[in-house]
Every structure is written in C-alpha cells, then in structure tokens.
Write a protein that holds these residues in place. Structure first.
Motif, PDB file in Angstrom:
ATOM      1  N   LYS A 137      53.828   8.100 -22.827  1.00 32.66           N
ATOM      2  CA  LYS A 137      54.749   7.937 -23.586  1.00 32.66           C
ATOM      3  C   LYS A 137      55.982   9.012 -22.843  1.00 32.66           C
ATOM      4  O   LYS A 137      56.272   9.793 -22.715  1.00 32.66           O
ATOM      5  CB  LYS A 137      54.822   8.205 -25.326  1.00 32.66           C
ATOM      6  N   THR A 138      56.956   7.938 -22.917  1.00 29.65           N
ATOM      7  CA  THR A 138      58.867   8.920 -22.603  1.00 29.65           C
ATOM      8  C   THR A 138      59.512   9.417 -23.264  1.00 29.65           C
ATOM      9  O   THR A 138      58.490   9.599 -25.249  1.00 29.65           O
ATOM     10  CB  THR A 138      60.160   8.263 -22.267  1.00 29.65           C
ATOM     11  N   LYS A 139      59.719  11.514 -23.641  1.00 24.66           N
ATOM     12  CA  LYS A 139      60.557  11.917 -24.618  1.00 24.66           C
ATOM     13  C   LYS A 139      61.074  11.139 -25.606  1.00 24.66           C
ATOM     14  O   LYS A 139      60.862  11.433 -27.048  1.00 24.66           O
ATOM     15  CB  LYS A 139      61.858  12.501 -23.964  1.00 24.66           C
ATOM     16  N   THR A 140      61.472   9.864 -25.286  1.00 27.86           N
ATOM     17  CA  THR A 140      62.185   9.093 -26.781  1.00 27.86           C
ATOM     18  C   THR A 140      60.576   8.604 -27.487  1.00 27.86           C
ATOM     19  O   THR A 140      61.140   7.371 -27.913  1.00 27.86           O
ATOM     20  CB  THR A 140      62.827   8.514 -26.506  1.00 27.86           C
ATOM     21  N   ASP A 141      59.361   8.270 -27.012  1.00 26.95           N
ATOM     22  CA  ASP A 141      57.745   8.212 -27.657  1.00 26.95           C
ATOM     23  C   ASP A 141      57.797   6.582 -27.401  1.00 26.95           C
ATOM     24  O   ASP A 141      57.372   5.792 -28.153  1.00 26.95           O
ATOM     25  CB  ASP A 141      57.751   8.384 -29.253  1.00 26.95           C
ATOM     26  N   GLY A 142      58.807   6.267 -26.647  1.00 25.52           N
ATOM     27  CA  GLY A 142      58.808   4.937 -26.422  1.00 25.52           C
ATOM     28  C   GLY A 142      57.963   5.100 -24.356  1.00 25.52           C
ATOM     29  O   GLY A 142      57.650   5.663 -24.151  1.00 25.52           O
ATOM     30  N   PRO A 143      56.980   3.328 -24.032  1.00 26.44           N
ATOM     31  CA  PRO A 143      56.992   2.985 -23.073  1.00 26.44           C
ATOM     32  C   PRO A 143      57.776   3.389 -21.699  1.00 26.44           C
ATOM     33  O   PRO A 143      59.234   3.125 -21.985  1.00 26.44           O
ATOM     34  CB  PRO A 143      56.157   1.583 -23.267  1.00 26.44           C
ATOM     35  N   TYR A 144      57.074   4.046 -20.358  1.00 26.37           N
ATOM     36  CA  TYR A 144      58.409   4.200 -19.429  1.00 26.37           C
ATOM     37  C   TYR A 144      58.324   2.357 -19.277  1.00 26.37           C
ATOM     38  O   TYR A 144      57.563   1.648 -18.364  1.00 26.37           O
ATOM     39  CB  TYR A 144      57.480   4.957 -17.924  1.00 26.37           C
ATOM     40  N   PHE A 150      57.488   7.703 -14.002  1.00 21.74           N
ATOM     41  CA  PHE A 150      56.113   6.760 -14.995  1.00 21.74           C
ATOM     42  C   PHE A 150      55.074   8.105 -14.037  1.00 21.74           C
ATOM     43  O   PHE A 150      53.779   8.693 -14.587  1.00 21.74           O
ATOM     44  CB  PHE A 150      55.492   5.893 -15.327  1.00 21.74           C
ATOM     45  N   TRP A 151      54.637   7.972 -12.773  1.00 27.85           N
ATOM     46  CA  TRP A 151      54.267   8.782 -11.426  1.00 27.85           C
ATOM     47  C   TRP A 151      54.426  10.176 -12.040  1.00 27.85           C
ATOM     48  O   TRP A 151      53.355  10.697 -11.765  1.00 27.85           O
ATOM     49  CB  TRP A 151      54.607   8.326 -10.777  1.00 27.85           C
ATOM     50  N   LYS A 152      55.727  10.429 -12.339  1.00 26.30           N
ATOM     51  CA  LYS A 152      55.907  12.149 -12.654  1.00 26.30           C
ATOM     52  C   LYS A 152      55.007  12.576 -13.963  1.00 26.30           C
ATOM     53  O   LYS A 152      54.930  13.420 -13.723  1.00 26.30           O
ATOM     54  CB  LYS A 152      57.396  12.220 -12.556  1.00 26.30           C
ATOM     55  N   ALA A 153      55.012  11.560 -14.911  1.00 28.06           N
ATOM     56  CA  ALA A 153      54.764  11.917 -15.504  1.00 28.06           C
ATOM     57  C   ALA A 153      53.004  12.243 -15.747  1.00 28.06           C
ATOM     58  O   ALA A 153      52.878  12.244 -16.444  1.00 28.06           O
ATOM     59  CB  ALA A 153      55.588  10.791 -16.952  1.00 28.06           C
ATOM     60  N   VAL A 154      52.222  10.978 -15.188  1.00 23.18           N
ATOM     61  CA  VAL A 154      51.126  11.164 -14.635  1.00 23.18           C
ATOM     62  C   VAL A 154      50.221  12.001 -13.880  1.00 23.18           C
ATOM     63  O   VAL A 154      49.500  11.985 -13.625  1.00 23.18           O
ATOM     64  CB  VAL A 154      50.434   9.649 -15.435  1.00 23.18           C
ATOM     65  N   ARG A 155      50.647  12.087 -12.515  1.00 20.79           N
ATOM     66  CA  ARG A 155      50.583  12.718 -12.121  1.00 20.79           C
ATOM     67  C   ARG A 155      49.734  14.143 -11.576  1.00 20.79           C
ATOM     68  O   ARG A 155      48.796  13.916 -10.431  1.00 20.79           O
ATOM     69  CB  ARG A 155      51.579  13.123 -10.623  1.00 20.79           C
ATOM     70  N   GLU A 156      49.680  14.999 -12.354  1.00 21.58           N
ATOM     71  CA  GLU A 156      49.075  15.956 -12.568  1.00 21.58           C
ATOM     72  C   GLU A 156      48.456  15.897 -13.808  1.00 21.58           C
ATOM     73  O   GLU A 156      47.280  16.694 -15.108  1.00 21.58           O
ATOM     74  CB  GLU A 156      49.892  17.080 -12.687  1.00 21.58           C
ATOM     75  N   THR A 157      48.431  15.136 -14.483  1.00 20.03           N
ATOM     76  CA  THR A 157      46.991  14.387 -15.834  1.00 20.03           C
ATOM     77  C   THR A 157      45.709  14.612 -15.401  1.00 20.03           C
ATOM     78  O   THR A 157      45.674  13.631 -14.132  1.00 20.03           O
ATOM     79  CB  THR A 157      47.391  13.775 -16.265  1.00 20.03           C
ATOM     80  N   TYR A 158      44.618  15.223 -16.115  1.00 23.13           N
ATOM     81  CA  TYR A 158      43.466  15.223 -15.879  1.00 23.13           C
ATOM     82  C   TYR A 158      43.137  13.994 -16.371  1.00 23.13           C
ATOM     83  O   TYR A 158      43.056  13.599 -16.346  1.00 23.13           O
ATOM     84  CB  TYR A 158      42.759  16.346 -16.190  1.00 23.13           C
ATOM     85  N   VAL A 159      42.380  13.961 -14.709  1.00 20.82           N
ATOM     86  CA  VAL A 159      41.466  12.653 -14.522  1.00 20.82           C
ATOM     87  C   VAL A 159      39.691  12.708 -14.618  1.00 20.82           C
ATOM     88  O   VAL A 159      39.334  13.691 -12.935  1.00 20.82           O
ATOM     89  CB  VAL A 159      41.476  11.325 -13.572  1.00 20.82           C
ATOM     90  N   PRO A 160      39.499  12.332 -15.173  1.00 23.62           N
ATOM     91  CA  PRO A 160      37.398  13.676 -16.285  1.00 23.62           C
ATOM     92  C   PRO A 160      36.810  12.995 -14.415  1.00 23.62           C
ATOM     93  O   PRO A 160      37.065  11.987 -13.989  1.00 23.62           O
ATOM     94  CB  PRO A 160      36.928  12.644 -17.014  1.00 23.62           C
TER      95      PRO A 160
END
Length: 473
Positions: A137-144, A150-160
């Motif tokens: 979600k964006t900072k306003t709680d909506g979709p990108y 979107f890439w910047k938001a997920v690129r460091e997110t842990y993927v099992p």
C-alpha cells in the motif's frame, strides 16, 4: 496409512511440486488426491493457451506418477467436480493456491463458502505472486498506480526461500475415476498449427528449473544490456512456465537475488521484470476491469477503430502490414506462441498508434495466440503502450519500427529468422509460418512482400493529431 485423512489438492495454474503451499498443506493433512478441473474458465481460454495448458497437464501428470501418485481429471463446474471427488474418496479437505483475476476470484469465493457450509475444510494459499495484492500500500493506504514507486516499496521486502519438492505424494486408499486428457482435445483449436507451436515449447517443472539455472549461470550478467536485442537469446524464456505455475516467482526472485549478491550486473534488472509482472497482477486485483475497459477513464473518448473485420487489423494479424519488424514479430507469435517483449511493444504501438485500432482487439489476438498468456500482464502491457494505462511518461509514446530495427536488430538476423527473403529464400522457421496458418488465409512462401499499409511518418502524424484532438475535448 488407511487411518490418515484424505484431502484434495485442487490444481489450477500451479503445475509444480516444489514451493507449493497448497500441496504442502495437503501432505500435512494426510493422503492426497491431486485434481484438475476443466471448467468454464478453461473453456474461455484462447487456442494457444489451451494447447500450452494441455502440455502442462501432461508433464505434471507424469511427474506425479513418478512419485506413486496420479492426476485426476474432471470436467464440469468446479464445485460439482470437487464435491464428487470428495464423496468418492472420503476427502474431508480441499486445498488450493490462490488466483487473482476477477473470474477466478468469484469462482473460488463461491467454492470455498459452499464447501465450508457442507463441513469440508477449504483453504487457499499464496503461490502465484511474491506479495498478496492487499499488503502493498501507499502512504495513503491505497494501491500503487505507477510502477517505479511500487518497485521501490517492495525491492527490499523479505521473500521467503522456496520450499523443496516432496519425495512422495501419499495416495488415497481408493482412486476416483479420471477422464482422459485426449478426450478434452484442448489443442484442437490450434488445428494444423498445434504441432508447429508445440515444437517450440519446453513444458514442465523440470524444464523450467533447468531454464532458470541456465539463465542465472550464463545470461543474467548481460541481461540489462542485451534483453532488448531482438536477435539475442538474452531473456529467461520463463514466461509460459510462470503463467502456468511450473515455476514460482519466489523461486525466480531468490535465484536472481542470489546472483545479484554475487555481483551479476544484470540481476537487479531481472528482479525488476519479476516485479513488473507482480505490478500487473496487483493492478488487476485493485482494478478488475483493466482487461475490458480503459484504465484511465478519460480515454473512453478516444477515437479508436473497433471493427475486428477491418482489413488493416487482418493484415496485422497475418504479419502482412508491410513493416518488416512488425510482420516478423507477428509471425514469431504465430510460429512459437511467444513474442520478444521489445517486439510486443512495437507491434502494439503500430496497431494502436499508426493504424488507430483499439488495444482490445490486439489484446484479444494475443490472448488467442500466446502460450505465455497472462491476463494481467497482457492487459496492462496493451494499455501501457496504447496510452490508456499506467504509464507515467509525460508524452504520447509512438514507436518507429524502422528505427527500432536499426537499434535492436542492426544485422537483420531477427527479420531473416521469421520472414522469407525474396532473394535468398526462407529459413526453416520462416517456412513454418505457412505450415501453421489457416489455409483460408491463402498465404504462400512465394508471395511478394506486402506494401506498407501506411507510411510511418503519415501514421505517426495521424496518431498525434488524434491524440491532440482527444486532449482538446
């Protein structure tokens, strides 16, 4: 073993043993009956996707048999088929991996509610995406709505890390009946083109794993620099395996991430392409009409040609526009069931911009011809090129096939692979087009090259004029 409970593993677009959460849950539950249901959603697939689905079923059925299991095939409404198998085997649970297109969501929601209402455990799991669409979600709680944030938001997110394939799949005490895959005739709509396309496809989980390993070892370092070169074997070639779940995005992500940590220059860009696919599915989840309506509603006022009998649309489908790169790409599509991604953008731009034909017509043609058909990526890609989709560029993008050829196929190797040459004849692959197309097209390898439907400068000017008129409304 007979005292263990029995469950159904409902297979849809997840034809793999490894990294399969639903199968893992079924194995923990006890004995497992793997089931694939040919329902209305299968009937709605295009010709090439049906052929590729048949190949996936064949490969996965053989994989299960090697483990002492088998794949049960049923035709009809999914809920009715699952109820019948549960009754025949005494299964008390049904497990599956989630899908995110609106038709599958509606079906699966109804199936889960009905099964639970009848006292059958019904659980779904994540397996087709890296992240569930409702969790990013964006900072306003909506979709990108734009890819780069979107890439910047997920690129460091842990993927099992992906889980390993099981060593066996415990069979039920009694096997239910299974229909015969040949009786479904899934490849029938391809007619004489089926054998041509099939010869260009490597199906199955093991083939996908081998392709990923080869790509990461030999090609990923140069991926960013070479991926747009039309004559280069620089891409992973995993799109059809991903679309059918013969390999998971988690497996691809972790393999690419490992190579990035090892210093492979192109690895991060490969991860970006995995996330581009992810972004498409998140958009479809939040905007389920993206494959039927303009994503930007204001584009409803744009003057598209929407006649699928228009001679220019037929010429585009047949690879006879007179623009060599467009024609080569359209023939690659008909011969192999795939098209180079750079060529997809060029052919889509030519159709929607130079010819002024609605993106929906092109999208539907791809839907019928692509063995790697993916509803979210197909819809987003077409709308991105047409201008009605999630493109952050502040200008009206029009690709020029000739300059694109000079840049990405300067020696003409891509063109000669897919088009006959009036002087030097036709390559083996170029000849295959004439063996695959409908006889009603009346095309021959000796036909003269078609004249351009429209000059590139004139087509661009017309497209820009239509855009200016649209913006002035």
């Amino acid at each position: 073993m007979s005292d263990l409970p029995t469950s159904i593993y409902w297979i849809r677009r997840d034809f793999r043993l490894a990294d399969n959460a639903a199968l893992t849950a079924a194995l923990k539950h006890g004995l497992v009956v793997p089931v694939f249901v040919h329902d209305a959603l299968v009937d709605s697939l295009g010709a090439a996707p049906k052929l590729r689905l048949q190949m996936a079923i064949e490969a996965f059925g053989a994989r299960l048999e090697a483990l002492g299991s088998r794949l049960i095939l049923r035709q009809g409404a999914a809920l009715d088929a699952l109820r019948d198998v549960a009754r025949e085997t005494g299964a008390t649970a049904v497990f599956w991996n989630r899908l995110y297109d609106p038709e599958s969501v509606a079906r699966d929601t109804a199936v889960k509610a009905a099964l639970k209402g009848e006292g059958i455990e019904a659980e779904s799991y994540s397996g087709a995406l890296l992240f569930e669409p409702w969790t990013v979600k964006t900072k306003t709680d909506g979709p990108y709505r734009v890819y780069t944030p979107f890439w910047k938001a997920v690129r460091e997110t842990y993927v099992p890390l992906p889980t390993a394939a099981p060593g066996d799949v415990a069979p039920p005490g009694n096997w239910p009946r299974s229909e015969n895959l040949k009786d479904w005739a899934l490849s029938g709509e391809m007619r004489r083109g089926a054998d041509i396309v099939r010869s260009h496809v490597l199906a199955g989980e093991q083939a996908a794993q081998a392709r990923l390993a080869t790509f990461c070892e030999d090609q990923i370092a140069d991926y960013k620099e070479r991926r747009d070169w039309l004559d280069s074997e620089a891409t992973s070639q995993l799109s059809d395996a991903l679309s059918l779940g013969e390999i998971s995005p988690t497996q691809c992500w972790n393999a690419g991430r490992r190579r990035m940590q090892e210093g492979a220059a192109g690895a991060e860009h490969f991860l970006k392409e995995i996330v581009w696919r992810e972004f498409a599915w998140h958009l479809m989840w939040h905007y389920p009409e993206i494959d039927t309506r303009n994503w930007r509603p204001e584009w409803d006022g744009f003057s598209w040609i929407e006649d699928d009998t228009h001679p220019h649309f037929l010429a585009w489908c047949q690879g006879r526009t007179g623009q060599k790169l467009v024609d080569a790409a359209m023939r690659e599509l008909y011969i192999t069931g795939k098209m180079h991604n750079r060529a997809r953008m060029i052919t889509a731009s030519y159709l929607t911009k130079h010819l002024g034909i609605h993106w929906r017509l092109g999208m539907r043609w791809f839907e019928d011809c692509l063995v790697d058909w993916d509803p979210a990526s197909n819809a987003m890609g077409w709308q991105w090129v047409a201008g009605s989709g999630p493109d952050a560029a502040p200008y009206f993008r029009v690709y020029n096939p000739e300059t694109q050829t000079q840049k990405f196929d300067p020696e003409g190797r891509y063109l000669s692979k897919w088009l006959p040459d009036q002087m030097f004849g036709a390559s083996r692959t170029a000849k295959q087009f004439y063996d695959a197309v409908p006889e009603s097209w009346r095309l021959s390898v000796t036909d003269r090259d078609p004249q351009p439907l429209i000059g590139l400068a004139a087509g661009r000017a017309r497209a820009l004029a239509a855009y200016d008129s649209f913006k002035a409304q």
